[in-house]
Design a protein around this motif. Structure first.
Motif, PDB file in Angstrom:
ATOM      1  N   SER A 158     -17.361 -27.926   5.638  1.00  0.00           N
ATOM      2  CA  SER A 158     -17.410 -28.887   4.451  1.00  0.00           C
ATOM      3  C   SER A 158     -18.684 -28.959   4.456  1.00  0.00           C
ATOM      4  O   SER A 158     -19.091 -29.967   3.392  1.00  0.00           O
ATOM      5  CB  SER A 158     -16.766 -30.383   5.384  1.00  0.00           C
ATOM      6  OG  SER A 158     -15.748 -29.495   6.294  1.00  0.00           O
ATOM      7  N   GLN A 159     -19.771 -28.929   5.696  1.00  0.00           N
ATOM      8  CA  GLN A 159     -21.329 -29.211   4.682  1.00  0.00           C
ATOM      9  C   GLN A 159     -22.109 -27.764   3.876  1.00  0.00           C
ATOM     10  O   GLN A 159     -23.231 -27.844   3.852  1.00  0.00           O
ATOM     11  CB  GLN A 159     -22.014 -29.878   5.801  1.00  0.00           C
ATOM     12  CG  GLN A 159     -22.355 -28.582   7.097  1.00  0.00           C
ATOM     13  CD  GLN A 159     -22.173 -29.358   8.399  1.00  0.00           C
ATOM     14  OE1 GLN A 159     -23.724 -30.214   7.690  1.00  0.00           O
ATOM     15  NE2 GLN A 159     -22.201 -30.153   9.273  1.00  0.00           N
ATOM     16  N   LEU A 160     -21.322 -26.834   3.228  1.00  0.00           N
ATOM     17  CA  LEU A 160     -21.523 -25.571   2.634  1.00  0.00           C
ATOM     18  C   LEU A 160     -22.456 -24.457   2.998  1.00  0.00           C
ATOM     19  O   LEU A 160     -23.656 -23.983   2.996  1.00  0.00           O
ATOM     20  CB  LEU A 160     -22.387 -25.994   1.352  1.00  0.00           C
ATOM     21  CG  LEU A 160     -21.845 -26.553   0.608  1.00  0.00           C
ATOM     22  CD1 LEU A 160     -21.564 -27.364  -1.043  1.00  0.00           C
ATOM     23  CD2 LEU A 160     -20.239 -26.335   0.269  1.00  0.00           C
ATOM     24  N   LYS A 161     -22.336 -24.850   5.056  1.00  0.00           N
ATOM     25  CA  LYS A 161     -22.781 -23.890   6.052  1.00  0.00           C
ATOM     26  C   LYS A 161     -21.744 -22.569   6.025  1.00  0.00           C
ATOM     27  O   LYS A 161     -22.358 -22.043   7.556  1.00  0.00           O
ATOM     28  CB  LYS A 161     -23.744 -24.221   6.745  1.00  0.00           C
ATOM     29  CG  LYS A 161     -24.121 -25.976   6.634  1.00  0.00           C
ATOM     30  CD  LYS A 161     -24.992 -26.444   7.868  1.00  0.00           C
ATOM     31  CE  LYS A 161     -26.113 -27.188   7.040  1.00  0.00           C
ATOM     32  NZ  LYS A 161     -27.251 -27.070   7.499  1.00  0.00           N
ATOM     33  N   ALA A 162     -21.336 -22.225   5.419  1.00  0.00           N
ATOM     34  CA  ALA A 162     -20.499 -20.647   5.525  1.00  0.00           C
ATOM     35  C   ALA A 162     -20.617 -19.687   6.452  1.00  0.00           C
ATOM     36  O   ALA A 162     -20.449 -19.030   6.712  1.00  0.00           O
ATOM     37  CB  ALA A 162     -18.950 -20.413   4.467  1.00  0.00           C
ATOM     38  N   SER A 163     -22.199 -19.174   5.471  1.00  0.00           N
ATOM     39  CA  SER A 163     -22.625 -18.502   6.357  1.00  0.00           C
ATOM     40  C   SER A 163     -23.534 -18.259   7.476  1.00  0.00           C
ATOM     41  O   SER A 163     -23.327 -17.307   7.861  1.00  0.00           O
ATOM     42  CB  SER A 163     -24.028 -17.618   5.129  1.00  0.00           C
ATOM     43  OG  SER A 163     -24.624 -18.903   5.547  1.00  0.00           O
ATOM     44  N   VAL A 164     -23.400 -19.037   8.088  1.00  0.00           N
ATOM     45  CA  VAL A 164     -23.594 -19.300   9.707  1.00  0.00           C
ATOM     46  C   VAL A 164     -22.723 -19.078  10.488  1.00  0.00           C
ATOM     47  O   VAL A 164     -22.289 -17.794  11.308  1.00  0.00           O
ATOM     48  CB  VAL A 164     -23.934 -20.939  10.183  1.00  0.00           C
ATOM     49  CG1 VAL A 164     -24.086 -20.175  11.451  1.00  0.00           C
ATOM     50  CG2 VAL A 164     -25.352 -21.326   9.412  1.00  0.00           C
ATOM     51  N   ILE A 165     -21.050 -19.028  10.321  1.00  0.00           N
ATOM     52  CA  ILE A 165     -20.165 -18.835  10.209  1.00  0.00           C
ATOM     53  C   ILE A 165     -20.002 -17.343  10.218  1.00  0.00           C
ATOM     54  O   ILE A 165     -19.368 -16.316  11.230  1.00  0.00           O
ATOM     55  CB  ILE A 165     -18.977 -19.160   9.982  1.00  0.00           C
ATOM     56  CG1 ILE A 165     -19.011 -21.156   9.999  1.00  0.00           C
ATOM     57  CG2 ILE A 165     -17.830 -19.087  10.104  1.00  0.00           C
ATOM     58  CD1 ILE A 165     -18.013 -21.533   8.896  1.00  0.00           C
ATOM     59  N   ALA A 166     -20.506 -16.701   9.190  1.00  0.00           N
ATOM     60  CA  ALA A 166     -20.399 -15.143   9.016  1.00  0.00           C
ATOM     61  C   ALA A 166     -21.128 -14.665   9.556  1.00  0.00           C
ATOM     62  O   ALA A 166     -20.601 -13.433  10.382  1.00  0.00           O
ATOM     63  CB  ALA A 166     -20.466 -15.315   7.682  1.00  0.00           C
ATOM     64  N   TRP A 167     -22.099 -14.672   9.983  1.00  0.00           N
ATOM     65  CA  TRP A 167     -23.750 -14.068  11.056  1.00  0.00           C
ATOM     66  C   TRP A 167     -22.410 -14.357  12.309  1.00  0.00           C
ATOM     67  O   TRP A 167     -22.543 -13.293  13.326  1.00  0.00           O
ATOM     68  CB  TRP A 167     -24.975 -14.715  11.048  1.00  0.00           C
ATOM     69  CG  TRP A 167     -25.271 -14.051   9.782  1.00  0.00           C
ATOM     70  CD1 TRP A 167     -25.881 -15.097   9.115  1.00  0.00           C
ATOM     71  CD2 TRP A 167     -25.921 -13.166   9.221  1.00  0.00           C
ATOM     72  NE1 TRP A 167     -26.800 -14.561   7.063  1.00  0.00           N
ATOM     73  CE2 TRP A 167     -26.247 -13.714   8.277  1.00  0.00           C
ATOM     74  CE3 TRP A 167     -25.934 -12.096  10.379  1.00  0.00           C
ATOM     75  CZ2 TRP A 167     -27.165 -12.248   7.611  1.00  0.00           C
ATOM     76  CZ3 TRP A 167     -26.741 -10.763   9.382  1.00  0.00           C
ATOM     77  CH2 TRP A 167     -27.014 -10.672   8.116  1.00  0.00           C
ATOM     78  N   VAL A 168     -22.542 -15.219  12.626  1.00  0.00           N
ATOM     79  CA  VAL A 168     -21.637 -15.575  14.675  1.00  0.00           C
ATOM     80  C   VAL A 168     -20.416 -14.873  14.571  1.00  0.00           C
ATOM     81  O   VAL A 168     -20.743 -14.204  15.409  1.00  0.00           O
ATOM     82  CB  VAL A 168     -21.536 -16.929  15.063  1.00  0.00           C
ATOM     83  CG1 VAL A 168     -21.131 -16.905  15.833  1.00  0.00           C
ATOM     84  CG2 VAL A 168     -22.511 -17.714  14.650  1.00  0.00           C
ATOM     85  N   SER A 169     -19.478 -14.415  13.620  1.00  0.00           N
ATOM     86  CA  SER A 169     -18.695 -13.666  13.793  1.00  0.00           C
ATOM     87  C   SER A 169     -19.082 -12.388  13.588  1.00  0.00           C
ATOM     88  O   SER A 169     -18.078 -11.574  14.691  1.00  0.00           O
ATOM     89  CB  SER A 169     -17.690 -13.638  11.816  1.00  0.00           C
ATOM     90  OG  SER A 169     -17.428 -14.864  12.092  1.00  0.00           O
TER      91      SER A 169
END
Length: 510
Positions: free
Chosen positions: A199-210
């Motif tokens: 929701s705060q446009l930090k989806a790239s962090v989710i990709a790296w953790v995934s």
């Protein structure tokens, strides 16, 4: 509840606010700024607007596709390692994952999607402090729900026997289900963290953790299954560890200063307003789980047809292909939900409408490409899964239905994402119930058994009677939306679900 907002329409969709959304001076400035930004955007040429919106959208969609594929692959890897242990072990891990975990996964994932509405709109309205509060409320609600769902894991063996599984498979599946309880509780924390960051446009962090979780899944699966010889229990534990790596990775990023405006620490304010939050979470859960269960029921129905072994194998492969491709529209689901919620929270109804159009158009084009590829290639894609001539021939006959399913699934999830971003999950839940279970399932039964079209009739009936009707109705509702009124509703929802003592009105941030 705050001040009452009254509006006057000028005939072209613009709305003048007689009273500001936020009464303090800083809030008033923001309420004025957002419509002005919206007008500036509308004055740009269409190509520029599409380009800007596409960049905003793909900031979420791109990493979301990667993270969803990575997480999906973790389950595939676990099943692959289990498959080398034996047929019973493969069946046990597959059934425990698909039936037991899958049932609860859909419900908890849906309940967490309430955060896409609340956090997305709060971020757009610049009420950053409330985003952390909403996430903590979601943790509480989903954790309680996890405890209520525990009997599905504890009593998995008798439940699976009741569903017709053999005693041997049911016993091993029951053991696996118990070892997957840590995975079950990870959902309560990981899903809200994902939506909070998206929701705060930090989806790239989710990709790296995934990616990190995927690598650890490969390593631990090899270690527990091959080196330590823990068997199918080792495969389950590997999956537990991988999912908790996702939780701790996202949590560590959140609390270690990377989200200073939206995470201000644990607060007792999270306990207040739980009832309103629970109602929205429940509506979100019902909405998504009704969709999640629909095609699982298709496979179960097909399994009861006469001489259905080849048909079930072929259908399972088709659903696997559809599942891989579905990661793309599900990423658009997340992207559309966040973009619409952000714009509605900012008071930009017209910008939310434009974001919807861009999201649906791009997802549909991608779905159309995959639809054509499936119809042209026929059963050639299925060589990845099987070399049986009978199964491949059955898949070739199903290619048209698979292509149409992929095309419809490129539109329907995006429209559902718009529904989540707008906060009308309860209405869509009723729509899903009517289209899928009152129309789709009976029509599938009628075409499959009464008219004896077999698996093609069951799938075709459920597709035409459920998915297509639901997609058309969602499209009509979305097209007739009063977006400015939805922006008003978003501001009302923000006040209603905000704790009266949190001071958000005087703490809006620039």
């Amino acid at each position: 509840m705050g001040s009452i907002i009254t509006t006057e329409g000028d005939g072209d969709g613009d709305i003048n606010f007689n009273q500001p959304l936020i009464q303090e001076s800083s809030g008033k400035d923001e309420a004025i700024d957002f419509p002005n930004q919206n007008v500036d955007q509308q004055n740009r040429d269409l190509t520029t607007r599409v380009w800007i919106e596409s960049k905003n959208l793909w900031v979420i969609v791109g990493p979301s596709i990667f993270s969803r594929v990575a997480i999906y692959t973790m389950n595939v890897i676990t099943q692959a390692f289990s498959g080398h242990l034996g047929d019973v072990e493969l069946a046990a891990i597959s059934i425990a994952n698909t039936v037991i975990v899958g049932f609860n996964f859909g419900l908890l994932l849906g309940m967490a999607s309430a955060l896409e509405t609340l956090c997305g709109q709060a971020f757009g309205a610049k009420r950053y402090h409330m985003m952390g509060i909403y996430m903590q409320r979601s943790w509480i609600v989903l954790s309680l729900c996890c405890f209520l769902l525990l009997p599905f894991y504890v009593f998995a063996t008798p439940l699976l026997k009741l569903l017709g599984q053999t005693d041997e498979v049911a016993e091993v599946s029951g053991v696996v289900a118990v070892w997957l309880i840590p995975l079950h509780f990870s959902f309560a924390f990981q899903f809200p963290l994902q939506r909070f960051l998206q929701s705060q446009l930090k989806a790239s962090v989710i990709a790296w953790v995934s990616l990190l979780g995927l690598l650890i899944n490969v390593l631990t699966s090899w270690l527990f299954v091959y080196v330590l010889d823990y068997g199918v229990v080792g495969a389950a534990v590997s999956l537990d560890i991988s999912w908790w790596v996702l939780v701790f990775g996202l949590y560590g990023y959140t609390v270690c200063g990377c989200c200073p405006l939206t995470w201000t620490g644990f607060s007792m304010e999270a306990i207040s307003g739980l009832w309103e939050f629970l109602k929205l979470s429940a509506a979100s859960g019902v909405m998504l789980c009704l969709e999640n269960w629909y095609y699982r029921i298709l496979i179960l129905m097909t399994g009861h047809l006469k001489n259905a072994t080849i048909a079930v194998d072929a259908l399972s492969i088709c659903m696997s292909i559809n599942g891989w491709e579905l990661m793309i529209p599900l990423a658009f689901f997340a992207g559309a939900g966040v973009r619409v919620a952000n714009e509605l929270g900012a008071g930009n109804g017209k910008a939310a409408k434009f974001a919807t159009i861009v999201s649906v158009a791009q997802s549909t084009v991608i779905g159309l490409i995959f639809c054509v590829l499936i119809m042209v290639l026929g059963n050639k894609v299925a060589y990845i899964f099987s070399t049986s001539s009978d199964v491949l021939q059955a898949i070739d006959k199903m290619a048209v239905l698979l292509g149409i399913t992929i095309l419809l699934n490129s539109v329907q999830p995006v429209l559902s994402g718009v529904a989540v971003g707008s906060g009308w999950q309860a209405s869509v839940a009723y729509l899903n119930l009517g289209c899928y279970y009152i129309i789709g399932l009976p029509l599938g039964f009628l075409m499959g058994w009464v008219f004896k079209f077999g698996v093609m009739g069951v799938w075709g009936g459920m597709l035409l009677g459920g998915t297509s009707i639901q997609t058309v109705i969602l499209a009509i509702i979305t097209a007739r939306f009063d977006w400015e009124k939805e922006a008003e509703k978003a501001s009302t929802r923000m006040r209603k679900l905000s704790s009266p003592n949190n001071g958000y009105q005087s703490e809006t941030l620039n």
